[in-house]
Design a protein around this motif. Structure first.
Motif, PDB file in Angstrom:
ATOM      1  N   MET A 184       4.098  -9.094  44.584  1.00 20.98           N
ATOM      2  CA  MET A 184       2.457  -9.232  44.509  1.00 20.98           C
ATOM      3  C   MET A 184       1.825  -9.788  43.351  1.00 20.98           C
ATOM      4  SD  MET A 184       1.142  -5.219  44.328  1.00 20.98           S
ATOM      5  CE  MET A 184      -0.263  -5.981  43.418  1.00 20.98           C
ATOM      6  N   ILE A 185       0.544  -9.973  43.464  1.00 20.99           N
ATOM      7  CA  ILE A 185      -0.231 -10.639  42.448  1.00 20.99           C
ATOM      8  C   ILE A 185      -1.501  -9.972  42.611  1.00 20.99           C
ATOM      9  CG2 ILE A 185      -1.089 -12.409  41.265  1.00 20.99           C
ATOM     10  CD1 ILE A 185       1.282 -14.210  42.483  1.00 20.99           C
ATOM     11  N   SER A 186      -2.117  -9.447  41.508  1.00 22.80           N
ATOM     12  CA  SER A 186      -3.515  -8.743  41.436  1.00 22.80           C
ATOM     13  C   SER A 186      -4.029  -9.053  40.202  1.00 22.80           C
ATOM     14  CB  SER A 186      -3.472  -7.475  41.626  1.00 22.80           C
ATOM     15  OG  SER A 186      -2.912  -6.735  40.531  1.00 22.80           O
ATOM     16  N   GLN A 187      -5.200  -8.712  39.688  1.00 22.57           N
ATOM     17  CA  GLN A 187      -5.937  -8.952  38.505  1.00 22.57           C
ATOM     18  C   GLN A 187      -5.132  -8.477  37.550  1.00 22.57           C
ATOM     19  OE1 GLN A 187      -9.934  -7.947  38.832  1.00 22.57           O
ATOM     20  NE2 GLN A 187     -10.315  -9.732  40.267  1.00 22.57           N
ATOM     21  N   GLU A 188      -4.251  -7.275  37.735  1.00 18.66           N
ATOM     22  CA  GLU A 188      -3.586  -6.711  36.917  1.00 18.66           C
ATOM     23  C   GLU A 188      -2.465  -7.338  36.271  1.00 18.66           C
ATOM     24  OE1 GLU A 188      -4.534  -4.274  35.141  1.00 18.66           O
ATOM     25  OE2 GLU A 188      -6.314  -3.830  35.908  1.00 18.66           O
ATOM     26  N   GLY A 194       4.618  -7.100  35.056  1.00 20.06           N
ATOM     27  CA  GLY A 194       4.413  -8.185  33.835  1.00 20.06           C
ATOM     28  C   GLY A 194       5.640  -8.628  33.486  1.00 20.06           C
ATOM     29  N   GLY A 195       6.741  -9.123  34.284  1.00 20.87           N
ATOM     30  CA  GLY A 195       7.922  -9.460  33.756  1.00 20.87           C
ATOM     31  C   GLY A 195       9.014  -8.769  33.317  1.00 20.87           C
ATOM     32  N   HIS A 223       2.821   0.575  47.977  1.00 17.40           N
ATOM     33  CA  HIS A 223       1.497   0.290  48.063  1.00 17.40           C
ATOM     34  C   HIS A 223       0.962  -0.942  47.296  1.00 17.40           C
ATOM     35  CE1 HIS A 223       0.887   3.858  50.412  1.00 17.40           C
ATOM     36  NE2 HIS A 223       1.605   4.484  49.788  1.00 17.40           N
ATOM     37  N   LYS A 224       0.146  -1.902  47.904  1.00 21.17           N
ATOM     38  CA  LYS A 224      -0.145  -3.168  46.858  1.00 21.17           C
ATOM     39  C   LYS A 224      -1.586  -3.050  46.512  1.00 21.17           C
ATOM     40  CE  LYS A 224       3.038  -5.691  50.235  1.00 21.17           C
ATOM     41  NZ  LYS A 224       2.979  -6.652  51.195  1.00 21.17           N
ATOM     42  N   SER A 225      -1.755  -1.821  45.773  1.00 18.40           N
ATOM     43  CA  SER A 225      -3.174  -1.928  44.976  1.00 18.40           C
ATOM     44  C   SER A 225      -3.150  -2.651  43.877  1.00 18.40           C
ATOM     45  CB  SER A 225      -3.552  -0.481  44.858  1.00 18.40           C
ATOM     46  OG  SER A 225      -2.367   0.298  44.202  1.00 18.40           O
ATOM     47  N   GLU A 226      -4.366  -2.781  43.277  1.00 20.92           N
ATOM     48  CA  GLU A 226      -4.503  -3.739  41.888  1.00 20.92           C
ATOM     49  C   GLU A 226      -3.306  -3.310  41.065  1.00 20.92           C
ATOM     50  OE1 GLU A 226      -6.619  -6.236  40.759  1.00 20.92           O
ATOM     51  OE2 GLU A 226      -6.763  -6.125  42.807  1.00 20.92           O
ATOM     52  N   LEU A 227      -3.050  -1.620  40.649  1.00 18.60           N
ATOM     53  CA  LEU A 227      -2.005  -1.178  40.110  1.00 18.60           C
ATOM     54  C   LEU A 227      -1.079  -0.596  41.025  1.00 18.60           C
ATOM     55  CD1 LEU A 227      -3.618   0.078  36.725  1.00 18.60           C
ATOM     56  CD2 LEU A 227      -1.882  -1.737  36.778  1.00 18.60           C
ATOM     57  N   PRO A 228      -0.280  -1.161  41.682  1.00 21.36           N
ATOM     58  CA  PRO A 228       0.755  -0.812  42.691  1.00 21.36           C
ATOM     59  C   PRO A 228       1.481   0.718  42.666  1.00 21.36           C
ATOM     60  CG  PRO A 228       1.807  -2.477  41.798  1.00 21.36           C
ATOM     61  CD  PRO A 228       0.303  -2.384  41.070  1.00 21.36           C
ATOM     62  N   SER A 229       1.699   1.171  43.601  1.00 18.93           N
ATOM     63  CA  SER A 229       2.695   2.410  43.403  1.00 18.93           C
ATOM     64  C   SER A 229       3.649   2.435  44.517  1.00 18.93           C
ATOM     65  CB  SER A 229       1.716   3.747  43.815  1.00 18.93           C
ATOM     66  OG  SER A 229       1.241   3.636  44.950  1.00 18.93           O
ATOM     67  N   LEU A 230       4.752   3.385  44.234  1.00 18.44           N
ATOM     68  CA  LEU A 230       6.003   3.451  45.107  1.00 18.44           C
ATOM     69  C   LEU A 230       6.096   5.038  45.631  1.00 18.44           C
ATOM     70  CD1 LEU A 230       8.335   2.059  46.965  1.00 18.44           C
ATOM     71  CD2 LEU A 230       9.451   2.415  44.755  1.00 18.44           C
ATOM     72  N   ILE A 276       0.355   2.334  35.635  1.00 22.29           N
ATOM     73  CA  ILE A 276      -1.105   2.472  34.855  1.00 22.29           C
ATOM     74  C   ILE A 276      -1.216   1.521  33.793  1.00 22.29           C
ATOM     75  CG2 ILE A 276      -1.150   4.836  36.008  1.00 22.29           C
ATOM     76  CD1 ILE A 276      -0.441   5.814  32.780  1.00 22.29           C
ATOM     77  N   ARG A 277      -2.493   1.385  33.358  1.00 23.31           N
ATOM     78  CA  ARG A 277      -2.651   0.644  32.197  1.00 23.31           C
ATOM     79  C   ARG A 277      -2.926   1.630  31.175  1.00 23.31           C
ATOM     80  NH1 ARG A 277      -0.937  -4.434  31.651  1.00 23.31           N
ATOM     81  NH2 ARG A 277      -1.391  -5.610  33.332  1.00 23.31           N
TER      82      ARG A 277
END
Length: 631
Positions: free
Chosen positions: A408-412, A441-442, A529-536, A629-630
């Motif tokens: 998945m790709i988001s702004q984050e 982030g790879g 969950h494919k939110s901007e910062l995803p979670s599992l 998280i950032r």
């Protein structure tokens, strides 16, 4: 420059020899191959270069920005090895595997000799006016021709004479020499021309027909594709004329059979259970052979028309989880690159196969085995398809393999999740049913150790004592002291799969993976969950006949964890972290630093995050949240 057939003054085999081989070869008759061989034209430079113009192609490589990085890498290697002495393949090195089970000592010297051959071949083709490069190339060819065997010690079987043994690297070497014979033409001295031709025939073509069957002929993995594909390719390049058609037909019939077995190793989903590296390897040599066969038969013999081949061609684009992080179940590396030539070729064949981003191109120096065939085609096939900015996001459920991959790709940034079912008797098998990984982030936050150092024990009954192979080195539980067991009967059953733009769900039943008395059921449920910062969200449900003595949930990472307070751990890389949230009243966390020997013989640190169930019960439900998280 002359083409292949112009310099041969006699056939590779006399009529009596060909008749004897034909009678001895136990292969099924495939009339369409025999008929197609009768109509084949000789191999030539037009198989490789537009209109067969080698000079124009290599001038373009020298002058085009598209090839600038490749040229710099090749020339850098040329400077490194020019004027040095090639390493000797001594008996002392060769015997290390039999004495100690170690492969690296001999293989480093062996592959360095192939690096010399490849590098000076490229430099000689690029700059034919430079006599020094050509002299170095001829010396490198002489060195290869002088080797006692082209096989690696690990592949020598005491039950078969060395002179009759064909392994991956012997087959590759023969294909390389056959290809150089064509590409160099009359720049190759008569002595070397004759010597390499006879060696390929004596070490590959004759044994393939006379001394088999070889175990790899029916292998449903990379060996059949690489060995048979290389032999078939060498035959297509070397055999010509009426008196050699029978031999060519027999070789292509046997190669056809082996390639059929190779494809049997794939389900309809096209997934390579050995991972991306072995997809590049096995499918690569399948494609190199299929391409030459298609060209020499003028399109009559076409593997690319098969539906399963099309599915396999799209496997690579599903494997990347962001940057160069790739799904690395089995004996695979966690970070990968693309063979740009192979990738562009299959993208030109199929609309469903996407051309990769050029930034993922494999460096010429990257292949520690120094394989000629992919290195050459990384140049030859570069312009067959265009560049891409990045892989597209997507969910890929590979049902036959039992893999779920989500990118998945988001702004984050780019994030990836992968989980697997399958069974515990796969090629390069790991006992890893229920294993999963998370990347952002790879970089990996929850990891798969992938492949360890290949030794004699690594492929013996001691295989699962290695952490990278046994379930103890994977993100799966230890149930009542039991690890997962190996075998085709140790299977995972997919109970549910669903995917949308917002989340992906997968549920599997894993109790068959464990030889654990009293274990009735073990269901593992992932919710991505494919939110901007995803979670599992991970949920495990266990059912036992009796209360178990212990239960440990284990997760694997290469990052040293940090405790954030009760019920929370953090795995941090730069400005991105993965927080792990658990019920500290139900579970006690234990972090252990460990190490393993990676594929290149280097010690690598990794960590187990063990969560001990404080009070076991006959029915247990455990839940974990993994949140990016950032920082």
């Amino acid at each position: 420059m002359k083409e292949s057939g112009e310099k041969i003054t006699k056939p590779l085999m006399e009529d009596a020899e060909i008749t004897e081989i034909s009678e001895a070869a136990e292969t099924a008759e495939i009339p369409e191959i025999a008929e197609a061989v009768g109509r084949m034209s000789p191999a030539g430079l037009h198989f490789y270069y537009p209109e067969g113009d080698a000079s124009r192609f290599w001038r373009k490589v020298r002058s085009s920005r598209e090839y600038a990085a490749d040229l710099a890498e090749i020339r850098s290697e040329g400077e490194r090895i020019r004027g040095t002495t090639p390493p000797n393949l001594t008996y002392s090195l060769f015997s290390q595997f039999a004495k100690k089970g170690s492969r690296l000592e001999y293989e480093r010297a062996y592959f360095e000799r192939r690096r010399r051959l490849n590098t000076f071949a490229f430099l000689s083709l690029l700059e034919p006016e430079c006599e020094d490069y050509h002299t170095e190339l001829l010396d490198a060819i002489w060195e290869i021709c002088s080797e006692l065997t082209w096989c690696l010690p690990a592949h020598i079987n005491p039950q078969r004479p060395v002179s009759e043994t064909i392994d991956l690297f012997a087959a590759e070497t023969g294909f390389t020499l056959a290809e150089l014979r064509l590409l160099l033409g009359d720049r190759l001295p008569e002595l070397l021309w004759t010597q390499l031709t006879e060696l390929v025939c004596d070490r590959l073509l004759r044994p393939f027909l006379e001394k088999g069957p070889y175990e790899w002929e029916e292998a449903e993995h990379n060996w059949s594709a690489v060995c048979a594909g290389s032999i078939g390719s060498a035959a297509l390049l070397l055999l010509d004329g009426n008196r050699e058609r029978e031999m060519l037909t027999r070789i292509l019939e046997k190669t056809q059979r082996s390639m059929t077995y190779y494809l049997k190793g794939f389900g309809d989903d096209g997934a390579c259970l050995e991972g991306l590296g072995y997809w590049n390897y096995g499918f690569g040599y399948f494609v190199y052979y299929a391409d030459l066969l298609h060209k020499r038969s003028r399109g009559e013999l076409n593997w690319f028309s098969q539906k399963k081949v099309k599915a396999i061609a799209s496997f690579q684009q599903k494997c990347f989880l962001g940057g160069n992080a790739v799904v690395n179940f089995s004996d695979a590396l966690p970070h990968g690159s693309v063979h740009i030539g192979l990738s562009r070729y299959i993208a030109s064949k199929y609309e469903s196969a996407l051309s990769p981003p050029t930034r993922l191109r494999a460096d010429y120096r990257e292949d520690h085995c120094s394989r000629w065939a992919p290195a050459l085609r990384n140049l030859l096939w570069r312009e067959l398809a265009g560049d891409a900015q990045d892989w597209e996001p997507g969910d890929f459920m590979l049902e036959d393999a039992g893999w779920l991959i989500s990118r998945m790709i988001s702004q984050e940034g780019v994030f990836g999740f992968a989980a697997k079912g399958g069974h515990n008797d796969e090629p390069h098998n790991h006992n890893d049913l229920g294993q999963f990984m998370l990347a952002g982030g790879g970089e990996f936050f929850l990891s798969d150790l992938g492949c360890g150092e290949y030794t004699k024990d690594y492929f013996s009954t001691a295989r699962y004592a290695y952490d990278c192979n046994g379930s103890q080195g994977h993100s799966v539980p230890i149930i009542n002291g039991c690890l997962q067991a190996a075998g085709s009967g140790r299977t995972a059953s997919i109970l549910e799969y669903a995917s949308s733009g917002m989340e992906s769900l997968l549920t599997v039943e894993l109790s068959e993976a464990y030889d654990c008395e009293g274990l009735h059921s073990f269901k593992r449920f992932w919710q991505w969950h494919k939110s901007e910062l995803p979670s599992l969200v991970l949920k495990d449900e266990f059912s036992f006949a009796n209360q178990p003595g212990s239960l440990v949930e284990r997760f694997v990472t290469l990052i040293q964890p940090e405790e954030l307070g009760e019920g929370r751990l953090s795995l941090s890389r730069s400005d991105l972290a993965l927080e792990l949230v658990y019920n500290h009243r139900q579970l006690e966390a234990e972090v252990t630093e460990r190490s393993y020997r990676d594929h290149f013989g280097k010690d690598q640190v990794w960590y187990t995050l063990d969560f001990h169930v404080l009070q076991t019960e006959r029915h247990l439900e455990l839940s974990f949240l993994f949140q990016f998280i950032r920082l």
